[in-house]
Design a protein around this motif. Sequence first.
Motif, PDB file in Angstrom:
ATOM      1  N   MET A 114      -7.856  23.456  20.344  1.00  0.00           N
ATOM      2  CA  MET A 114      -7.871  23.647  18.909  1.00  0.00           C
ATOM      3  C   MET A 114      -7.499  22.356  18.196  1.00  0.00           C
ATOM      4  O   MET A 114      -8.060  22.036  17.161  1.00  0.00           O
ATOM      5  N   LYS A 115      -6.556  21.631  18.775  1.00  0.00           N
ATOM      6  CA  LYS A 115      -6.139  20.370  18.161  1.00  0.00           C
ATOM      7  C   LYS A 115      -7.278  19.360  18.188  1.00  0.00           C
ATOM      8  O   LYS A 115      -7.444  18.576  17.258  1.00  0.00           O
ATOM      9  N   LYS A 116      -8.058  19.390  19.268  1.00  0.00           N
ATOM     10  CA  LYS A 116      -9.183  18.455  19.372  1.00  0.00           C
ATOM     11  C   LYS A 116     -10.241  18.736  18.302  1.00  0.00           C
ATOM     12  O   LYS A 116     -10.808  17.828  17.719  1.00  0.00           O
ATOM     13  N   ILE A 117     -10.499  20.008  18.058  1.00  0.00           N
ATOM     14  CA  ILE A 117     -11.495  20.392  17.048  1.00  0.00           C
ATOM     15  C   ILE A 117     -11.027  19.956  15.658  1.00  0.00           C
ATOM     16  O   ILE A 117     -11.800  19.397  14.875  1.00  0.00           O
ATOM     17  N   LEU A 118      -9.752  20.186  15.349  1.00  0.00           N
ATOM     18  CA  LEU A 118      -9.226  19.760  14.048  1.00  0.00           C
ATOM     19  C   LEU A 118      -9.249  18.251  13.918  1.00  0.00           C
ATOM     20  O   LEU A 118      -9.553  17.707  12.848  1.00  0.00           O
ATOM     21  N   LEU A 119      -8.947  17.546  15.016  1.00  0.00           N
ATOM     22  CA  LEU A 119      -8.985  16.090  14.993  1.00  0.00           C
ATOM     23  C   LEU A 119     -10.409  15.580  14.761  1.00  0.00           C
ATOM     24  O   LEU A 119     -10.626  14.667  13.964  1.00  0.00           O
ATOM     25  N   ILE A 120     -11.384  16.193  15.416  1.00  0.00           N
ATOM     26  CA  ILE A 120     -12.788  15.793  15.245  1.00  0.00           C
ATOM     27  C   ILE A 120     -13.245  16.086  13.818  1.00  0.00           C
ATOM     28  O   ILE A 120     -13.906  15.252  13.181  1.00  0.00           O
ATOM     29  N   LEU A 121     -12.894  17.241  13.282  1.00  0.00           N
ATOM     30  CA  LEU A 121     -13.268  17.574  11.899  1.00  0.00           C
ATOM     31  C   LEU A 121     -12.620  16.608  10.909  1.00  0.00           C
ATOM     32  O   LEU A 121     -13.237  16.198   9.924  1.00  0.00           O
ATOM     33  N   ALA A 122     -11.378  16.226  11.155  1.00  0.00           N
ATOM     34  CA  ALA A 122     -10.693  15.279  10.274  1.00  0.00           C
ATOM     35  C   ALA A 122     -11.360  13.901  10.325  1.00  0.00           C
ATOM     36  O   ALA A 122     -11.533  13.246   9.293  1.00  0.00           O
ATOM     37  N   LEU A 123     -11.761  13.463  11.524  1.00  0.00           N
ATOM     38  CA  LEU A 123     -12.438  12.172  11.649  1.00  0.00           C
ATOM     39  C   LEU A 123     -13.808  12.185  10.977  1.00  0.00           C
ATOM     40  O   LEU A 123     -14.192  11.237  10.295  1.00  0.00           O
ATOM     41  N   VAL A 124     -14.561  13.255  11.173  1.00  0.00           N
ATOM     42  CA  VAL A 124     -15.883  13.372  10.544  1.00  0.00           C
ATOM     43  C   VAL A 124     -15.741  13.420   9.022  1.00  0.00           C
ATOM     44  O   VAL A 124     -16.483  12.754   8.284  1.00  0.00           O
ATOM     45  N   GLY A 125     -14.779  14.184   8.535  1.00  0.00           N
ATOM     46  CA  GLY A 125     -14.562  14.271   7.084  1.00  0.00           C
ATOM     47  C   GLY A 125     -14.146  12.943   6.486  1.00  0.00           C
ATOM     48  O   GLY A 125     -14.601  12.551   5.404  1.00  0.00           O
ATOM     49  N   SER A 126     -13.302  12.220   7.186  1.00  0.00           N
ATOM     50  CA  SER A 126     -12.883  10.911   6.656  1.00  0.00           C
ATOM     51  C   SER A 126     -14.011   9.895   6.729  1.00  0.00           C
ATOM     52  O   SER A 126     -14.111   8.995   5.895  1.00  0.00           O
ATOM     53  N   ALA A 127     -14.909  10.014   7.714  1.00  0.00           N
ATOM     54  CA  ALA A 127     -16.048   9.102   7.820  1.00  0.00           C
ATOM     55  C   ALA A 127     -16.993   9.303   6.635  1.00  0.00           C
ATOM     56  O   ALA A 127     -17.468   8.330   6.037  1.00  0.00           O
ATOM     57  N   PHE A 128     -17.274  10.560   6.298  1.00  0.00           N
ATOM     58  CA  PHE A 128     -18.136  10.826   5.148  1.00  0.00           C
ATOM     59  C   PHE A 128     -17.469  10.377   3.855  1.00  0.00           C
ATOM     60  O   PHE A 128     -18.124   9.848   2.955  1.00  0.00           O
TER      61      PHE A 128
END
Length: 136
Positions: free
Chosen positions: A1-15
């Motif tokens: 679950m932490k990995k999914i939140l981390l990936i979503l946070a990275l994708v959101g910050s990239a956009f």
Amino acid sequence: MKKILLILALVGSAFNSFAQTKDELDAEKASKNDSIAAIQGRVDAIQAQIDALPGWKVGAFGTIGGSFSGFNNWYAQESPNNSAGTIGFTVNGFANRNESKYFWRNALTLNLNWVKFDDKDDPDDQSGFRQATDVF
């Protein structure tokens, strides 16, 4: 679950990091408009020099038009039941010469019109186009 939140946070910050704000876009637009205004000023100066040159300047323009009308029990005119259509065109041309000590101006106007009048109460009425106002 932490990995999914981390990936979503990275994708959101990239956009979010590649997005431009309205202020940045307005500033870029203003700099482009300044460039356009400077170039347009140079073009206008060159056009003024071209217009000041002596010699013949010629041009023409024209219009094409038409109208259709129909009357039913219109007793204010001689034929109360009729229909009419007109078609015409106008051409205006000029040839002007500007020199340092004199000028010469020429103009041409050509206006041709045709009208088709159909009296519905007269069976012998010819409903072909007839020549109307002509100007030369």
